[in-house]
Structure formats: C-alpha cells, structure tokens
Design an enzyme around this catalytic site. Structure first.
Site, PDB file in Angstrom:
ATOM      1  N   GLY A  22       0.868  -1.184   0.000  1.00 45.25           N
ATOM      2  CA  GLY A  22       0.000   0.000   0.000  1.00 45.25           C
ATOM      3  C   GLY A  22       0.894   1.221   0.000  1.00 45.25           C
ATOM      4  O   GLY A  22       1.306   1.698   1.051  1.00 45.25           O
ATOM      5  N   GLY A  24       0.593   4.360  -0.379  1.00 45.51           N
ATOM      6  CA  GLY A  24       0.015   5.687  -0.165  1.00 45.51           C
ATOM      7  C   GLY A  24       0.848   6.419   0.880  1.00 45.51           C
ATOM      8  O   GLY A  24       2.050   6.150   1.046  1.00 45.51           O
ATOM      9  N   ASN A  25       0.191   7.319   1.602  1.00 37.94           N
ATOM     10  CA  ASN A  25       0.922   8.179   2.543  1.00 37.94           C
ATOM     11  C   ASN A  25       1.679   7.401   3.615  1.00 37.94           C
ATOM     12  O   ASN A  25       2.878   7.608   3.827  1.00 37.94           O
ATOM     13  CB  ASN A  25      -0.059   9.134   3.218  1.00 37.94           C
ATOM     14  CG  ASN A  25      -0.640  10.091   2.212  1.00 37.94           C
ATOM     15  OD1 ASN A  25       0.092  10.791   1.529  1.00 37.94           O
ATOM     16  ND2 ASN A  25      -1.966  10.098   2.101  1.00 37.94           N
ATOM     17  N   GLY A  27       2.373   4.202   3.722  1.00 38.07           N
ATOM     18  CA  GLY A  27       3.355   3.302   3.105  1.00 38.07           C
ATOM     19  C   GLY A  27       4.656   4.044   2.835  1.00 38.07           C
ATOM     20  O   GLY A  27       5.754   3.547   3.094  1.00 38.07           O
ATOM     21  N   LYS A 243      -8.630   6.655  19.908  1.00 38.61           N
ATOM     22  CA  LYS A 243      -8.359   7.283  18.601  1.00 38.61           C
ATOM     23  C   LYS A 243      -9.583   7.139  17.693  1.00 38.61           C
ATOM     24  O   LYS A 243      -9.929   8.049  16.931  1.00 38.61           O
ATOM     25  CB  LYS A 243      -7.116   6.652  17.953  1.00 38.61           C
ATOM     26  CG  LYS A 243      -6.789   7.261  16.596  1.00 38.61           C
ATOM     27  CD  LYS A 243      -5.344   7.641  16.442  1.00 38.61           C
ATOM     28  CE  LYS A 243      -5.130   8.668  15.349  1.00 38.61           C
ATOM     29  NZ  LYS A 243      -4.677   8.113  14.100  1.00 38.61           N
ATOM     30  N   ASN A 247     -11.700  10.013  15.550  1.00 35.56           N
ATOM     31  CA  ASN A 247     -11.995   9.861  14.122  1.00 35.56           C
ATOM     32  C   ASN A 247     -13.500   9.842  13.839  1.00 35.56           C
ATOM     33  O   ASN A 247     -13.944  10.295  12.792  1.00 35.56           O
ATOM     34  CB  ASN A 247     -11.353   8.581  13.564  1.00 35.56           C
ATOM     35  CG  ASN A 247      -9.845   8.680  13.479  1.00 35.56           C
ATOM     36  OD1 ASN A 247      -9.127   7.763  13.834  1.00 35.56           O
ATOM     37  ND2 ASN A 247      -9.344   9.818  13.024  1.00 35.56           N
ATOM     38  N   ASN A 251     -13.829  13.142  11.491  1.00 36.66           N
ATOM     39  CA  ASN A 251     -13.820  12.715  10.089  1.00 36.66           C
ATOM     40  C   ASN A 251     -15.182  12.854   9.392  1.00 36.66           C
ATOM     41  O   ASN A 251     -15.273  13.523   8.355  1.00 36.66           O
ATOM     42  CB  ASN A 251     -13.272  11.294   9.961  1.00 36.66           C
ATOM     43  CG  ASN A 251     -11.759  11.281   9.981  1.00 36.66           C
ATOM     44  OD1 ASN A 251     -11.127  12.318  10.142  1.00 36.66           O
ATOM     45  ND2 ASN A 251     -11.168  10.129   9.828  1.00 36.66           N
ATOM     46  N   SER A 341      -8.653  13.170   6.629  1.00 33.08           N
ATOM     47  CA  SER A 341      -8.520  12.275   5.468  1.00 33.08           C
ATOM     48  C   SER A 341      -9.899  11.982   4.857  1.00 33.08           C
ATOM     49  O   SER A 341     -10.018  11.828   3.648  1.00 33.08           O
ATOM     50  CB  SER A 341      -7.817  10.984   5.874  1.00 33.08           C
ATOM     51  OG  SER A 341      -8.551  10.373   6.904  1.00 33.08           O
ATOM     52  N   GLU A 353     -13.579   5.944   4.855  1.00 35.55           N
ATOM     53  CA  GLU A 353     -13.442   4.924   5.903  1.00 35.55           C
ATOM     54  C   GLU A 353     -14.587   5.006   6.917  1.00 35.55           C
ATOM     55  O   GLU A 353     -14.465   4.444   8.008  1.00 35.55           O
ATOM     56  CB  GLU A 353     -12.104   5.097   6.624  1.00 35.55           C
ATOM     57  CG  GLU A 353     -10.898   4.817   5.731  1.00 35.55           C
ATOM     58  CD  GLU A 353      -9.579   4.870   6.479  1.00 35.55           C
ATOM     59  OE1 GLU A 353      -8.801   3.906   6.428  1.00 35.55           O
ATOM     60  OE2 GLU A 353      -9.326   5.908   7.127  1.00 35.55           O
TER      61      GLU A 353
HETATM   62  N1  LIG Z   1      -2.212   9.862   6.007  1.00 34.36           N
HETATM   63  C1  LIG Z   1      -2.147  10.065   7.305  1.00 34.36           C
HETATM   64  O1  LIG Z   1      -1.654  11.106   7.773  1.00 34.36           O
HETATM   65  C2  LIG Z   1      -2.639   9.020   8.278  1.00 34.36           C
HETATM   66  C3  LIG Z   1      -2.343   9.186   9.645  1.00 34.36           C
HETATM   67  C4  LIG Z   1      -2.786   8.221  10.548  1.00 34.36           C
HETATM   68  C5  LIG Z   1      -3.501   7.132  10.109  1.00 34.36           C
HETATM   69  N2  LIG Z   1      -3.786   7.023   8.775  1.00 34.36           N
HETATM   70  C6  LIG Z   1      -4.546   5.834   8.367  1.00 34.36           C
HETATM   71  O2  LIG Z   1      -3.652   4.989   7.656  1.00 34.36           O
HETATM   72  C7  LIG Z   1      -4.346   4.269   6.627  1.00 34.36           C
HETATM   73  C8  LIG Z   1      -3.689   4.560   5.279  1.00 34.36           C
HETATM   74  O3  LIG Z   1      -3.851   5.955   5.014  1.00 34.36           O
HETATM   75  P1  LIG Z   1      -3.109   6.655   3.794  1.00 34.36           P
HETATM   76  O4  LIG Z   1      -3.291   8.106   3.959  1.00 34.36           O
HETATM   77  O5  LIG Z   1      -1.734   6.103   3.639  1.00 34.36           O
HETATM   78  O6  LIG Z   1      -4.041   6.127   2.580  1.00 34.36           O
HETATM   79  P2  LIG Z   1      -3.686   6.121   1.040  1.00 34.36           P
HETATM   80  O7  LIG Z   1      -2.755   7.233   0.739  1.00 34.36           O
HETATM   81  O8  LIG Z   1      -4.967   6.010   0.304  1.00 34.36           O
HETATM   82  O9  LIG Z   1      -2.864   4.759   0.853  1.00 34.36           O
HETATM   83  C9  LIG Z   1      -3.417   3.485   0.753  1.00 34.36           C
HETATM   84  C10 LIG Z   1      -2.740   2.807  -0.417  1.00 34.36           C
HETATM   85  O10 LIG Z   1      -3.004   1.407  -0.418  1.00 34.36           O
HETATM   86  C11 LIG Z   1      -3.102   1.016  -1.784  1.00 34.36           C
HETATM   87  N3  LIG Z   1      -3.694  -0.310  -1.857  1.00 34.36           N
HETATM   88  C12 LIG Z   1      -4.974  -0.671  -1.629  1.00 34.36           C
HETATM   89  N4  LIG Z   1      -5.112  -2.014  -1.806  1.00 34.36           N
HETATM   90  C13 LIG Z   1      -3.896  -2.486  -2.158  1.00 34.36           C
HETATM   91  C14 LIG Z   1      -3.392  -3.790  -2.489  1.00 34.36           C
HETATM   92  N5  LIG Z   1      -4.174  -4.882  -2.488  1.00 34.36           N
HETATM   93  N6  LIG Z   1      -2.091  -3.921  -2.817  1.00 34.36           N
HETATM   94  C15 LIG Z   1      -1.279  -2.842  -2.840  1.00 34.36           C
HETATM   95  N7  LIG Z   1      -1.698  -1.579  -2.546  1.00 34.36           N
HETATM   96  C16 LIG Z   1      -2.989  -1.410  -2.200  1.00 34.36           C
HETATM   97  C17 LIG Z   1      -3.910   2.126  -2.401  1.00 34.36           C
HETATM   98  O11 LIG Z   1      -3.818   2.127  -3.792  1.00 34.36           O
HETATM   99  P3  LIG Z   1      -5.048   2.680  -4.687  1.00 34.36           P
HETATM  100  O12 LIG Z   1      -5.484   3.980  -4.068  1.00 34.36           O
HETATM  101  O13 LIG Z   1      -4.419   2.815  -6.022  1.00 34.36           O
HETATM  102  O14 LIG Z   1      -6.102   1.641  -4.610  1.00 34.36           O
HETATM  103  C18 LIG Z   1      -3.210   3.348  -1.775  1.00 34.36           C
HETATM  104  O15 LIG Z   1      -2.066   3.719  -2.504  1.00 34.36           O
HETATM  105  C19 LIG Z   1      -5.800   4.737   6.738  1.00 34.36           C
HETATM  106  O16 LIG Z   1      -6.498   3.858   7.583  1.00 34.36           O
HETATM  107  C20 LIG Z   1      -5.700   6.101   7.411  1.00 34.36           C
HETATM  108  O17 LIG Z   1      -6.877   6.454   8.102  1.00 34.36           O
HETATM  109  C21 LIG Z   1      -3.364   7.929   7.852  1.00 34.36           C
END
Ligand SMILES: NC(=O)c1ccc[n+]([C@@H]2O[C@H](COP(=O)([O-])OP(=O)(O)OC[C@H]3O[C@@H](n4cnc5c(N)ncnc54)[C@H](OP(=O)(O)O)[C@@H]3O)[C@@H](O)[C@H]2O)c1
Length: 408
Positions: A22, A24-25, A27, A243, A247, A251, A341, A353
């Site tokens: 994953g 995204g952010n 990751g 937490k 949210n 959210n 988010s 979510e």
């Molecule tokens: N960002 C923050 O500041 C933050 C802080 C604390 C907690 N969180 C939590 O952390 C989690 C992730 O947040 P995020 O901001 O990182 O979300 P995000 O940017 O949407 O990242 C999630 C990633 O996972 C990918 N993905 C989904 N299914 C997959 C699979 N089977 N194989 C490989 N990749 C896959 C998505 O790709 P596609 O979009 O292309 O499907 C996307 O790139 C969430 O629960 C969020 O609430 C985030």
C-alpha cells in the site's frame, strides 16, 4: 499469486526483508523511515496497479518532504528527499501483461499493511498462504483492528488453524499512527505533522507471541522518524478505542461539511454541530464502556500482561462522555488547521473509511446487544452514528444549516 518486479531482486536474506504493501501516505512514511536505518533491511514496496510499476520505471524513488516543504513550496522533484533504494513489485492474481516476467510470491517474514482500513484484513487474508507463524504483520490503519476480540480468534481458527498448542497464525501487530502525511502525487507525500506510532500485539490468542522481540518490531522501533513505542495489548486496545472516537467525530463531520477540522469547534452561532458532537460522544462512550466491562468479565485482553487487576472504575472514567469530550476538543485544537482524510477522500469522490469508524460503533452496539450486554441496564443507542454513516455515504456536501435540518 503472481508478482511482477520492476527491477531484479537481490539475493538479500528474505528473513530480513520488509514488504510495505500500500504505497500511499503511510506506506511512504514507513518505507522511507525504515530505509534510513543505519543497518537497513531490504525493503520491497508492493503495489497493485500496473501503472505504478511503469511510473517507477520512468522515475524511481519515494519522496517524503519534511514539514518545512509547506512553507517553501519547493519543487516536488527536489532530489534531496527522494529515496530510490527499494525493490518494487506488483502483486496480483492476474498474470502480468505479456512480455513481463513474473514469479510466485514466496513466504513473507515481515509485512507492513498500509492500505485504507477497509482493505487491510482483506489483503492479509488474500496473502494467507504466504503467511505463517514465522511471519509478522503490522497493520497501520485508523479504526479498530479487525483482529481484536471478539473476532480475532474466530479469524485465526478459520484461516490459520492450529493443530497443536503452537500458534499457527502470524504475529499480528497494530500500529496507532498520529503522524500527519498527505499526498502530492504518486510515491510523493509531505510529512506535514511529526508525531508518533504506538504499536503492540493484537489478536485473540496470544500464544507464545514474541511481541517486542520480533525483527519487524525492532526495526519499526529503531526507525527514528516513526518515533514508535511499544504498548502492552490492553493499553494498545484502549488507545485504539480513544483514537477511534476522535476519528468518529472529526472525520464524518468534516467530510459532510467539507470543512477544516477547526471549523467544527467554533463556539457560538446557531449551528447544531456542538450538539451532534455531544450525541456522537454519548453514543460512543456508551458502546465503549459497555464493551470494556464486557471484555473485563468475559474476554482475554485484561487477563493478560499481568494486568488482571485492571482498575475497572478508572477505565470506565477514561471512556466516560466527559473524558472523551475533553480529549476530542483537545485534539481538535491541535489539528484545527488540517483537512481530515475523510474530507479529502469525500472531496476526491473516493470511498471513505466511515464504515470502519462510525460503522464500527454501530456494529459493536449490535454485537453487545446480541450477547445481552447493556449500558447499566439501558439499551445502547447509536442512531447519530448511523446517520453519520448514511450522510457520508450519500456523498452530498451539506451546509451547517442543511446538516441541522437532518437532526431537528
Ligand atoms: N495519512 C495520514 O496522515 C494518516 C495518519 C494516521 C492514520 N492514517 C490511516 O492509515 C491508513 C492509510 O492511510 P493513507 O493516507 O496512507 O491512505 P492512502 O494514501 O490512500 O494509501 C493506501 C494505499 O493502499 C493502496 N492499496 C490498496 N489495496 C492495495 C493492495 N491490495 N495492494 C497494494 N496496494 C494497495 C492504495 O492504492 P489505490 O489507491 O491505487 O487503490 C493506496 O495507494 C488509513 O487507515 C488512514 O486512516 C493515515
């Protein structure tokens, strides 16, 4: 299951390799932080869209800008923040396009799952034939992890059944992440707010859980940018519940009103928002207090870690309406300038979510009802949380007046 790689994999020790699934952010945050370790492990980034593999081939690297980026608005291609020393693979059930090499995935020792909450357990389940008792899997989602009681044991029995006293399932970990990271393009994010990670073991059975000794835990705790600390299972559970409450308030309301977090906490005016916040908090507090008392009486969380003498009253007080309200307003002040988010996902027309946040509160109330648990003899009401799920899923932005009309 097939994997297609953008570059040849080295013969690094697979035991040390950390897969970050994953991109995204979070990751990006985990991958970059782990890559900065002095004796860094080999790291493989796992994506699920062929386009990302192509993108990497043409411009390899993960970029994680520091918070100062927000002041300077530097060029997004600034190479000082770009880390290229990763392997990358696309994992898919489908064979890759013709001409591309692919192999079967091998056993996975260390996996960080950084997808959105609704995809997390689904992904671990999809990979289950490559995961065993030697694997450690860290989940990094918001919301309650699905492997907490009461469902963790059911999942493990169904998917990783053990024929002996030994655990057959992976070591499941949950990370509670308070860092703030937002995306500025594929493989590029801004680490806008530096905070911390709390991690520990989840799951219903804790048989021979290596806990802090596992290689993945050591690496996460050593990665200074993550600022991670270990929490015993009962403490992690309560922190994740708290937490979740934050949210469940910030959210959905910011997603419906399409506003910054701080706009929810502006005093005065005719807005019903403060009352809706209080109703959501009353309901969440009722569910959480009932759940905690039910767990203390019937569950495993408080019988472990040598904490069977948990102070029930202190815990119930910590999850009271008053304490949760003070916590939400405190956090609301800290994050007042941010876009949640869910607001970002709703504005971009993406799935949110909300089902994992307010939807979890609703489902947990149903579960508690099904086992006969009540809030001091009273039935548990979750109608405001149900309404939040409904309004967010309708994806229609509302003004404060329009929101008021839904609650009159
Ligand atoms: N960002 C923050 O500041 C933050 C802080 C604390 C907690 N969180 C939590 O952390 C989690 C992730 O947040 P995020 O901001 O990182 O979300 P995000 O940017 O949407 O990242 C999630 C990633 O996972 C990918 N993905 C989904 N299914 C997959 C699979 N089977 N194989 C490989 N990749 C896959 C998505 O790709 P596609 O979009 O292309 O499907 C996307 O790139 C969430 O629960 C969020 O609430 C985030």
């Amino acid at each position: 299951m097939c994997r297609a790689a953008a570059n040849r994999l080295s013969e690094d020790d697979e035991r040390r390799r950390i897969y970050v699934l994953g991109m995204g952010n979070l990751g990006r945050l985990f991958a970059v932080s782990l890559a900065k370790l002095p004796n860094r492990p080999p790291i493989t980034l796992v994506v699920h869209r062929p386009g990302l593999l192509e993108q990497w081939r043409s411009n390899p690297g993960v970029v994680l800008h520091p918070p100062s980026y927000l002041e300077g608005q530097k060029d997004t291609d600034d190479d000082s923040s770009r880390i290229t020393d990763f392997d990358i693979e696309m994992w898919s059930e489908a064979p890759p396009p013709s001409g591309q090499e692919s192999t079967e995935i091998s056993n996975i020792s260390n996996l960080v799952i950084s997808t959105k909450a609704q995809d997390a357990l689904k992904t671990a389940d999809w990979l289950r034939r490559y995961l065993g008792p030697e694997s450690t899997v860290a989940f990094a989602q918001n919301g309650m992890n699905k492997l907490w009681p009461p469902y963790g044991a059911i999942y493990n029995d169904a998917r990783h059944p053990s024929t002996s006293a030994e655990r057959a399932s992976p070591q499941w970990l949950a990370c509670i992440v308070t860092h703030g990271v937002f995306s500025i393009g594929p493989f590029a994010s801004v680490h806008a707010s530096l905070a911390d990670v709390v991690l520990g073991v989840v799951g219903d059975d804790d048989l021979a859980a290596p806990g802090q000794d596992s290689y993945l835990v050591q690496q996460i705790m050593a990665a200074s940018q993550l600022n991670a600390r270990w929490a015993p299972r009962h403490e992690l559970w309560v922190l994740q519940l708290e937490k979740l409450v934050v949210n469940c308030i910030i959210n959905p309301l910011t997603a419906i009103l399409r506003c910054k977090n701080g706009a929810l906490f502006v005093p005065g005016g005719e807005s019903a928002v403060p009352e809706i916040i209080d109703e959501l908090l009353e309901e969440a507090s009722s569910v959480l207090r009932t759940l905690v008392l039910h767990e203390i009486e019937n569950g495993t969380i408080f019988g472990q870690d040598g904490n069977s003498g948990t102070d029930k009253d202190a815990l119930v007080e910590r999850l009271s309406f008053k304490s949760l309200r003070a916590m939400v307003y405190r956090v609301g002040e800290l994050v007042k300038d941010n876009n949640s988010s869910m607001f970002q996902d709703a504005s971009a027309g993406k799935k949110t979510e909300v089902g994992e946040m307010n939807g979890w509160v609703v489902e947990m109330a149903r579960y508690l009802e099904s086992v006969g648990a009540t809030d001091g003899g009273k039935p548990i009401s979750v109608k405001t949380n149900e309404k939040m799920v409904d309004l967010v899923e309708k994806a229609v932005p509302l003004s404060k007046d329009e929101l008021n009309s839904h609650f009159l």
